[in-house]
Design an enzyme around this catalytic site. Structure first.
Site, PDB file in Angstrom:
ATOM      1  N   GLU A  82      10.253   1.075   9.984  1.00 21.99           N
ATOM      2  CA  GLU A  82      11.254   2.112   9.657  1.00 21.99           C
ATOM      3  C   GLU A  82      10.577   3.439   9.937  1.00 21.99           C
ATOM      4  O   GLU A  82       9.686   3.845   9.187  1.00 21.99           O
ATOM      5  CB  GLU A  82      11.643   2.028   8.176  1.00 21.99           C
ATOM      6  CG  GLU A  82      12.306   0.740   7.766  1.00 21.99           C
ATOM      7  CD  GLU A  82      13.725   0.609   8.286  1.00 21.99           C
ATOM      8  OE1 GLU A  82      14.304   1.616   8.751  1.00 21.99           O
ATOM      9  OE2 GLU A  82      14.246  -0.511   8.236  1.00 21.99           O
TER      10      GLU A  82
ATOM     11  N   CYS B  32      13.637  10.967   6.377  1.00 21.91           N
ATOM     12  CA  CYS B  32      13.693  10.442   7.753  1.00 21.91           C
ATOM     13  C   CYS B  32      15.074  10.630   8.360  1.00 21.91           C
ATOM     14  O   CYS B  32      15.221  10.856   9.548  1.00 21.91           O
ATOM     15  CB  CYS B  32      13.314   8.968   7.743  1.00 21.91           C
ATOM     16  SG  CYS B  32      14.285   8.032   6.551  1.00 21.91           S
TER      17      CYS B  32
ATOM     18  N   LYS C 219       0.849  -1.198   0.000  1.00 18.28           N
ATOM     19  CA  LYS C 219       0.000   0.000   0.000  1.00 18.28           C
ATOM     20  C   LYS C 219       0.882   1.244   0.000  1.00 18.28           C
ATOM     21  O   LYS C 219       1.503   1.584   1.002  1.00 18.28           O
ATOM     22  CB  LYS C 219      -0.913   0.045   1.239  1.00 18.28           C
ATOM     23  CG  LYS C 219      -1.993   1.110   1.065  1.00 18.28           C
ATOM     24  CD  LYS C 219      -2.638   1.563   2.332  1.00 18.28           C
ATOM     25  CE  LYS C 219      -1.879   2.598   3.081  1.00 18.28           C
ATOM     26  NZ  LYS C 219      -1.673   3.873   2.360  1.00 18.28           N
TER      27      LYS C 219
ATOM     28  N   THR D  38       2.369   6.586  13.734  1.00 20.23           N
ATOM     29  CA  THR D  38       1.649   5.582  12.932  1.00 20.23           C
ATOM     30  C   THR D  38       2.262   4.197  13.174  1.00 20.23           C
ATOM     31  O   THR D  38       1.531   3.200  13.268  1.00 20.23           O
ATOM     32  CB  THR D  38       1.716   5.910  11.425  1.00 20.23           C
ATOM     33  OG1 THR D  38       1.538   7.299  11.246  1.00 20.23           O
ATOM     34  CG2 THR D  38       0.671   5.158  10.648  1.00 20.23           C
ATOM     35  N   GLY D  39       3.575   4.145  13.269  1.00 23.66           N
ATOM     36  CA  GLY D  39       4.257   2.868  13.493  1.00 23.66           C
ATOM     37  C   GLY D  39       3.749   2.169  14.744  1.00 23.66           C
ATOM     38  O   GLY D  39       3.568   0.944  14.766  1.00 23.66           O
TER      39      GLY D  39
ATOM     40  N   GLY E  68       7.163   4.853   7.887  1.00 26.78           N
ATOM     41  CA  GLY E  68       6.342   6.048   8.071  1.00 26.78           C
ATOM     42  C   GLY E  68       6.671   6.685   9.413  1.00 26.78           C
ATOM     43  O   GLY E  68       7.748   6.448   9.980  1.00 26.78           O
ATOM     44  N   GLY E  69       5.743   7.471   9.921  1.00 30.60           N
ATOM     45  CA  GLY E  69       5.969   8.193  11.173  1.00 30.60           C
ATOM     46  C   GLY E  69       5.932   7.261  12.387  1.00 30.60           C
ATOM     47  O   GLY E  69       5.319   6.194  12.351  1.00 30.60           O
TER      48      GLY E  69
ATOM     49  N   GLU F   1      -1.259   7.348   0.218  1.00 32.94           N
ATOM     50  CA  GLU F   1      -2.396   7.852  -0.570  1.00 32.94           C
ATOM     51  C   GLU F   1      -2.000   9.103  -1.362  1.00 32.94           C
ATOM     52  O   GLU F   1      -2.629   9.445  -2.362  1.00 32.94           O
ATOM     53  CB  GLU F   1      -3.608   8.131   0.331  1.00 32.94           C
ATOM     54  CG  GLU F   1      -3.402   9.136   1.453  1.00 32.94           C
ATOM     55  CD  GLU F   1      -2.813   8.510   2.717  1.00 32.94           C
ATOM     56  OE1 GLU F   1      -2.048   7.537   2.608  1.00 32.94           O
ATOM     57  OE2 GLU F   1      -3.128   9.007   3.814  1.00 32.94           O
TER      58      GLU F   1
ATOM     59  N   GLU G 239      10.357  15.774  15.130  1.00 29.51           N
ATOM     60  CA  GLU G 239      10.629  15.642  13.695  1.00 29.51           C
ATOM     61  C   GLU G 239       9.725  16.607  12.923  1.00 29.51           C
ATOM     62  O   GLU G 239       8.509  16.488  12.956  1.00 29.51           O
ATOM     63  CB  GLU G 239      10.358  14.201  13.233  1.00 29.51           C
ATOM     64  CG  GLU G 239      10.786  13.981  11.804  1.00 29.51           C
ATOM     65  CD  GLU G 239      10.421  12.606  11.264  1.00 29.51           C
ATOM     66  OE1 GLU G 239       9.288  12.146  11.492  1.00 29.51           O
ATOM     67  OE2 GLU G 239      11.277  11.994  10.595  1.00 29.51           O
TER      68      GLU G 239
HETATM   69  P1  NAD Z   1       2.665   8.303   7.865  1.00 20.26           P
HETATM   70  O1  NAD Z   1       3.028   7.534   9.078  1.00 20.26           O
HETATM   71  O2  NAD Z   1       1.639   9.364   7.975  1.00 20.26           O
HETATM   72  O3  NAD Z   1       2.152   7.331   6.706  1.00 20.26           O
HETATM   73  C1  NAD Z   1       2.938   6.272   6.229  1.00 20.26           C
HETATM   74  C2  NAD Z   1       2.033   5.240   5.607  1.00 20.26           C
HETATM   75  O4  NAD Z   1       1.208   4.693   6.632  1.00 20.26           O
HETATM   76  C3  NAD Z   1       1.087   5.758   4.529  1.00 20.26           C
HETATM   77  O5  NAD Z   1       0.969   4.794   3.511  1.00 20.26           O
HETATM   78  C4  NAD Z   1      -0.239   5.906   5.273  1.00 20.26           C
HETATM   79  O6  NAD Z   1      -1.364   5.791   4.443  1.00 20.26           O
HETATM   80  C5  NAD Z   1      -0.158   4.729   6.225  1.00 20.26           C
HETATM   81  N1  NAD Z   1      -0.965   4.855   7.446  1.00 20.26           N
HETATM   82  C6  NAD Z   1      -1.400   5.972   8.063  1.00 20.26           C
HETATM   83  N2  NAD Z   1      -2.099   5.649   9.162  1.00 20.26           N
HETATM   84  C7  NAD Z   1      -2.120   4.293   9.242  1.00 20.26           C
HETATM   85  C8  NAD Z   1      -2.679   3.350  10.158  1.00 20.26           C
HETATM   86  N3  NAD Z   1      -3.360   3.744  11.223  1.00 20.26           N
HETATM   87  N4  NAD Z   1      -2.477   2.039   9.920  1.00 20.26           N
HETATM   88  C9  NAD Z   1      -1.762   1.609   8.866  1.00 20.26           C
HETATM   89  N5  NAD Z   1      -1.226   2.458   7.954  1.00 20.26           N
HETATM   90  C10 NAD Z   1      -1.393   3.775   8.145  1.00 20.26           C
HETATM   91  O7  NAD Z   1       4.042   8.874   7.294  1.00 20.26           O
HETATM   92  P2  NAD Z   1       4.238   9.819   6.056  1.00 20.26           P
HETATM   93  O8  NAD Z   1       3.768  11.187   6.447  1.00 20.26           O
HETATM   94  O9  NAD Z   1       3.723   9.184   4.824  1.00 20.26           O
HETATM   95  O10 NAD Z   1       5.855   9.796   5.951  1.00 20.26           O
HETATM   96  C11 NAD Z   1       6.654  10.543   6.770  1.00 20.26           C
HETATM   97  C12 NAD Z   1       7.239   9.723   7.907  1.00 20.26           C
HETATM   98  O11 NAD Z   1       7.892   8.570   7.381  1.00 20.26           O
HETATM   99  C13 NAD Z   1       8.309  10.487   8.653  1.00 20.26           C
HETATM  100  O12 NAD Z   1       8.121  10.333  10.040  1.00 20.26           O
HETATM  101  C14 NAD Z   1       9.598   9.832   8.209  1.00 20.26           C
HETATM  102  O13 NAD Z   1      10.653   9.952   9.125  1.00 20.26           O
HETATM  103  C15 NAD Z   1       9.165   8.424   7.985  1.00 20.26           C
HETATM  104  N6  NAD Z   1      10.096   7.720   7.072  1.00 20.26           N
HETATM  105  C16 NAD Z   1      10.974   6.822   7.609  1.00 20.26           C
HETATM  106  C17 NAD Z   1      11.888   6.171   6.779  1.00 20.26           C
HETATM  107  C18 NAD Z   1      12.898   5.192   7.342  1.00 20.26           C
HETATM  108  O14 NAD Z   1      13.521   4.494   6.552  1.00 20.26           O
HETATM  109  N7  NAD Z   1      13.075   5.104   8.648  1.00 20.26           N
HETATM  110  C19 NAD Z   1      11.878   6.431   5.406  1.00 20.26           C
HETATM  111  C20 NAD Z   1      10.977   7.351   4.902  1.00 20.26           C
HETATM  112  C21 NAD Z   1      10.073   7.987   5.752  1.00 20.26           C
END
Ligand code: NAD
Length: 489
Positions: free
Chosen positions: A250, A284, A175, A232-233, A228-229, A178, A385
């Site tokens: 990650e 990130c 996925k 969310t993680g 992701g964030g 969006e 962040e």
């Molecule tokens: P985000 O956490 O908002 O979203 C990431 C993904 O998770 C998206 O596909 C989103 O649709 C999905 N998501 C959102 N809520 C969810 C839920 N409740 N359950 C399951 N999936 C859900 O992050 P973002 O704004 O897309 O990206 C930015 C973040 O990603 C930053 O914090 C950045 O540091 C991190 N990031 C980390 C790495 C790494 O390798 N460590 C790499 C790139 C980005």
């Protein structure tokens, strides 16, 4: 011309069951680029069923490792064959400058190639055990992998997820964010052309709420891999407890970039700017905290201010542009709210902090590269962040103080140290609690090396040999060589 995309599920192109779609707009000029299905739980569930069927009954995991590897090589070739289009589409979807997008696309192809080669190197071990036994360890795919990725490196993150999972023999539901699903869907076309078996990879677009949640929670998924964030993680990890999925995360970072007085200052100034402002700071591993030894503090800040005008803002497809727009209007507002917080906290805004003026910026989410000086380690702009082009400069006097400030964070993704003293460089790197470290450089990373964070920056590692480990189960096999009954009872 905007294009209408569909999901790639079970080897076919499909719409969301609800028929809902989402418009995707260029963050640099607001133009409509594409429309994609806005999927929900039910669509993800269908894709999971396809991946489950493909794993349990399909030919994929029974292929020889060599044949799986060859398919990954073909995917790499497929990416290279349309690299120009993919790079331009990436720019129009997520805003980054073209040169950065070209780099990402090339790296995505390299990633498939790296894991294509690694497919044949997966192996177990034979153990020396007592008595009349022969014991060995088999490595097997985990099963169905749910993979959720962010918007800052759309195609590259898809490659980092899919390539090792496929090399190991798993099936996947990916996925994309969006906000940036387009290059992942184009990758679906490449997968179709290499005749990957139906259901082995499924690419479904949709928001975190509903679609992402289902992928994390559905008990037919054996492993969830999330980028992701951190907030969310944590949600993904909680949802994954439904059937105790294997998990890799990650997450975010607030990464220290430490400059000592005995560094090559010109190189350090370059590295500080690149670390903070590459990809608009939406990285990130961005070096968003610049820790500078007091005696060279002014030199470093003045040196950065001199070079800042070279960071040309504009649409990523305009020649010479070094910084594009932020991903969305909402995200720009979030970054701006941190600039306001920095000013209120008493940090000194020495450049940027505003939207650029001019016709070419009117319809995009542009923000000037921003530097705060005299930042204290306890300020929010030094701790949270921001994920945008905002750099916080902090002074230190001793090596111990630099290490203490560097480690004073809930994150532990990346860090860099600039010094000509090799002993100091090693000493500092050894004490920094982060998974990715650099000496006298910032940002380069390679498919061969593990990528991931300490502390709340994540769990597990991507890339390299470590990355494929995250997609393998480990099975012990004991063969009794003694034919007599054990005679216990
Ligand atoms: P985000 O956490 O908002 O979203 C990431 C993904 O998770 C998206 O596909 C989103 O649709 C999905 N998501 C959102 N809520 C969810 C839920 N409740 N359950 C399951 N999936 C859900 O992050 P973002 O704004 O897309 O990206 C930015 C973040 O990603 C930053 O914090 C950045 O540091 C991190 N990031 C980390 C790495 C790494 O390798 N460590 C790499 C790139 C980005």
């Amino acid at each position: 011309m905007s294009k209408e995309y569909q999901n790639y599920v079970n080897g076919k192109w499909t719409n969301a069951k609800s028929k809902a779609i989402r418009d995707i707009r260029d963050p640099g000029n607001g133009e409509l680029v594409a429309a994609v299905p806005e999927c929900q739980k039910e669509d993800i569930a269908l894709a999971i069923d396809a991946a489950r069927e493909a794993f349990d009954h399909g030919p994929w995991r029974k292929l020889t490792a060599q044949d799986r590897g060859k398919i990954l090589f073909k995917i790499a070739e497929g990416i290279r064959a349309k690299s120009k289009d993919l790079a331009e589409l990436e720019v129009r979807n997520c805003g980054k400058p073209l040169a950065e997008a070209e780099f990402d696309v090339a790296d995505a192809a390299n990633c498939f190639e790296f894991y294509g080669g690694l497919a044949t190197k997966i192996h177990g071990e034979t153990m020396q055990v007592p008595a009349n036994s022969l014991s060995f360890v088999l490595r097997e795919p985990i099963g169905v992998c749910g993979q959720i990725i962010p918007w800052n490196y759309p195609l590259l993150m898809a490659a980092w997820k899919l390539a090792p999972a496929l090399a190991a023999g798993n099936t996947c539901v990916l996925k994309p964010s969006e906000l940036t699903p387009l290059t992942a869907l184009e990758l679906g076309e490449i997968l179709m052309r290499v005749e990957l078996y139906p259901g082995v990879v499924n690419i479904v677009t949709g928001p975190g709420t509903g679609a992402g949640e289902e992928l994390s929670a559905n008990s037919k998924v054996d492993k969830v891999a999330f980028t992701g964030g951190t907030v969310t993680g944590r949600k993904v990890m909680t949802a994954a407890t439904s059937n105790l999925k294997k998990i890799s995360l990650e997450l975010g970072g607030k990464n220290p970039n430490i400059v000592f007085a005995n560094a090559d200052l010109e190189a350090a100034i370059d590295g500080a700017l690149f670390g903070a402002f590459a990809n608009q700071g939406e990285v990130c591993s961005a070096g968003s905290r610049l820790l500078v030894e007091k005696s060279i503090h002014k030199k470093i800040v003045d040196g950065m201010l001199q070079k800042i005008p070279k960071i040309k803002l504009g649409h990523g497809l305009t020649s010479g542009v070094k910084m594009g727009p932020l991903i969305s209007a909402a995200h720009r507002e979030k970054v701006e709210s941190y600039i306001k917080i920095g000013i209120e906290e008493g940090a000194k805004l020495v450049c940027g902090g505003k939207r650029p003026t001019g016709k070419e910026f009117a319809s995009g989410n542009f923000l000037e590269p921003t530097i705060f000086d005299h930042v204290k380690p306890n300020m929010r702009i030094a701790r949270e962040e921001i994920f945008g082009p905002v750099l916080s400069v902090i002074s230190f006097e001793t090596e111990e103080e630099a290490i203490r400030i560097a480690n004073d964070t809930e994150y532990g993704l990346a860090a860099a140290v600039w010094t000509r003293d090799v002993n100091r460089a090693i000493r500092v790197v050894q004490q920094i609690r982060a998974g990715i470290t650099w000496v006298n450089t910032y940002h380069p990373t390679f498919n061969e090396l593990p990528w991931g964070g300490y502390k709340q920056s994540g769990i597990g590692r991507e890339l390299g040999l470590y990355g494929i480990e995250e997609y393998l189960e480990t099975k012990q096999v004991n063969i009794n060589l003694d034919e007599a009954p054990i005679g216990w009872y």
